[in-house]
Design a protein around this motif. Sequence first.
Motif, PDB file in Angstrom:
ATOM      1  N   LYS A  45      20.734  33.263 -43.584  1.00 59.93           N
ATOM      2  CA  LYS A  45      22.041  32.643 -43.810  1.00 59.93           C
ATOM      3  C   LYS A  45      22.897  32.795 -42.562  1.00 59.93           C
ATOM      4  O   LYS A  45      23.083  33.891 -42.046  1.00 59.93           O
ATOM      5  N   LEU A  46      23.420  31.674 -42.086  1.00 59.05           N
ATOM      6  CA  LEU A  46      24.291  31.630 -40.920  1.00 59.05           C
ATOM      7  C   LEU A  46      25.580  30.921 -41.309  1.00 59.05           C
ATOM      8  O   LEU A  46      25.569  30.013 -42.141  1.00 59.05           O
ATOM      9  N   TRP A  47      26.688  31.327 -40.713  1.00 61.09           N
ATOM     10  CA  TRP A  47      27.967  30.717 -41.063  1.00 61.09           C
ATOM     11  C   TRP A  47      28.936  30.850 -39.897  1.00 61.09           C
ATOM     12  O   TRP A  47      28.691  31.554 -38.925  1.00 61.09           O
ATOM     13  N   PRO A  55      29.767  18.089 -37.109  1.00 62.25           N
ATOM     14  CA  PRO A  55      28.336  18.254 -37.402  1.00 62.25           C
ATOM     15  C   PRO A  55      27.814  19.554 -36.797  1.00 62.25           C
ATOM     16  O   PRO A  55      28.149  19.898 -35.662  1.00 62.25           O
ATOM     17  N   ILE A  56      26.994  20.277 -37.548  1.00 64.91           N
ATOM     18  CA  ILE A  56      26.426  21.546 -37.097  1.00 64.91           C
ATOM     19  C   ILE A  56      24.905  21.420 -37.123  1.00 64.91           C
ATOM     20  O   ILE A  56      24.326  21.008 -38.127  1.00 64.91           O
ATOM     21  N   ASN A  57      24.273  21.794 -36.019  1.00 66.48           N
ATOM     22  CA  ASN A  57      22.815  21.785 -35.953  1.00 66.48           C
ATOM     23  C   ASN A  57      22.328  23.170 -35.541  1.00 66.48           C
ATOM     24  O   ASN A  57      22.832  23.756 -34.584  1.00 66.48           O
ATOM     25  N   ASP A  75      20.615  20.838 -40.372  1.00 63.60           N
ATOM     26  CA  ASP A  75      21.958  20.285 -40.164  1.00 63.60           C
ATOM     27  C   ASP A  75      22.877  20.562 -41.346  1.00 63.60           C
ATOM     28  O   ASP A  75      22.437  20.651 -42.498  1.00 63.60           O
ATOM     29  N   THR A  76      24.163  20.668 -41.024  1.00 60.63           N
ATOM     30  CA  THR A  76      25.205  20.717 -42.040  1.00 60.63           C
ATOM     31  C   THR A  76      26.489  20.195 -41.396  1.00 60.63           C
ATOM     32  O   THR A  76      26.481  19.748 -40.238  1.00 60.63           O
ATOM     33  N   THR A  77      27.587  20.254 -42.135  1.00 56.19           N
ATOM     34  CA  THR A  77      28.868  19.763 -41.627  1.00 56.19           C
ATOM     35  C   THR A  77      29.970  20.736 -42.031  1.00 56.19           C
ATOM     36  O   THR A  77      29.976  21.238 -43.160  1.00 56.19           O
ATOM     37  N   ALA A  78      30.883  21.009 -41.123  1.00 64.44           N
ATOM     38  CA  ALA A  78      32.024  21.868 -41.444  1.00 64.44           C
ATOM     39  C   ALA A  78      32.889  21.194 -42.503  1.00 64.44           C
ATOM     40  O   ALA A  78      33.116  19.980 -42.456  1.00 64.44           O
ATOM     41  N   ILE A  86      24.885  27.762 -43.671  1.00 70.54           N
ATOM     42  CA  ILE A  86      23.582  27.112 -43.703  1.00 70.54           C
ATOM     43  C   ILE A  86      22.509  28.158 -43.962  1.00 70.54           C
ATOM     44  O   ILE A  86      22.697  29.340 -43.629  1.00 70.54           O
ATOM     45  N   GLU A  87      21.422  27.763 -44.575  1.00 68.79           N
ATOM     46  CA  GLU A  87      20.264  28.645 -44.751  1.00 68.79           C
ATOM     47  C   GLU A  87      19.100  28.067 -43.951  1.00 68.79           C
ATOM     48  O   GLU A  87      18.677  26.940 -44.200  1.00 68.79           O
ATOM     49  N   TYR A  88      18.614  28.871 -43.006  1.00 61.13           N
ATOM     50  CA  TYR A  88      17.479  28.454 -42.188  1.00 61.13           C
ATOM     51  C   TYR A  88      16.214  29.050 -42.797  1.00 61.13           C
ATOM     52  O   TYR A  88      16.237  30.159 -43.342  1.00 61.13           O
TER      53      TYR A  88
END
Length: 227
Positions: A45-47, A55-57, A75-78, A86-88
Amino acid sequence: MNQSQKYLSIALATLTALSFSVDAKVKLPGMISSGMIVQREQPVKLWGTADPGEPINVKVTNSKNKSTGPRKGVDTTADSDGKWSIEYPALKAGGPYTITINDEVVNDVLSGDVFLCSGQSNMELPVGRVTDMFADEIASYDNPSIRQIIIPQVVEFHKPLDDINPSQWKPVNAENVMSFSALAYFFAKDLYERTGVPVGIINSSWGGTPVESWISEKNLAEFPRAL
């Protein structure tokens, strides 16, 4: 528009674009920093924060610069408050890995077993206070696969904090070992010798604190005599 006005307009537009670029920079919490250890075989888990809608990659590469997980990353978005998480996909034990989050690069990341070591003075007691009994053992032991981050002692009674004050993940070596929790140090050393897996210690301890100070007011409400 004359030539001078045209050049001025171009310059202002460029500066505006650059300012948006700077504002959009991803910011990571203190826990997510170079040298950290993440829990193996579990989603990572990253945040952090960025501009709303940014956009976050996230990409992770191993020591051979080969991608782990999806080749293009995750990918995710703020959200509207600029927060993202996000969970990698889980990482195998070992490393080092490099985590790239947009323009932010987190180096020398290991995957292993991570433990929250919390309590009062018996957990806070540092290695530097037990050298009279274990001097030779401590002096002769370096292990970059055992790392600790100390959570700074900050009081906030009204709300959970979104981040910690600046701190760093540090490996066991002659320079850092004296500040390790002695209990956590010997625990991690013994565990590593049995498993060969990196060990991360999150040292969140504070000598002399009553147990009630570690519990929210909401949860204490069920036990009015504790308030």
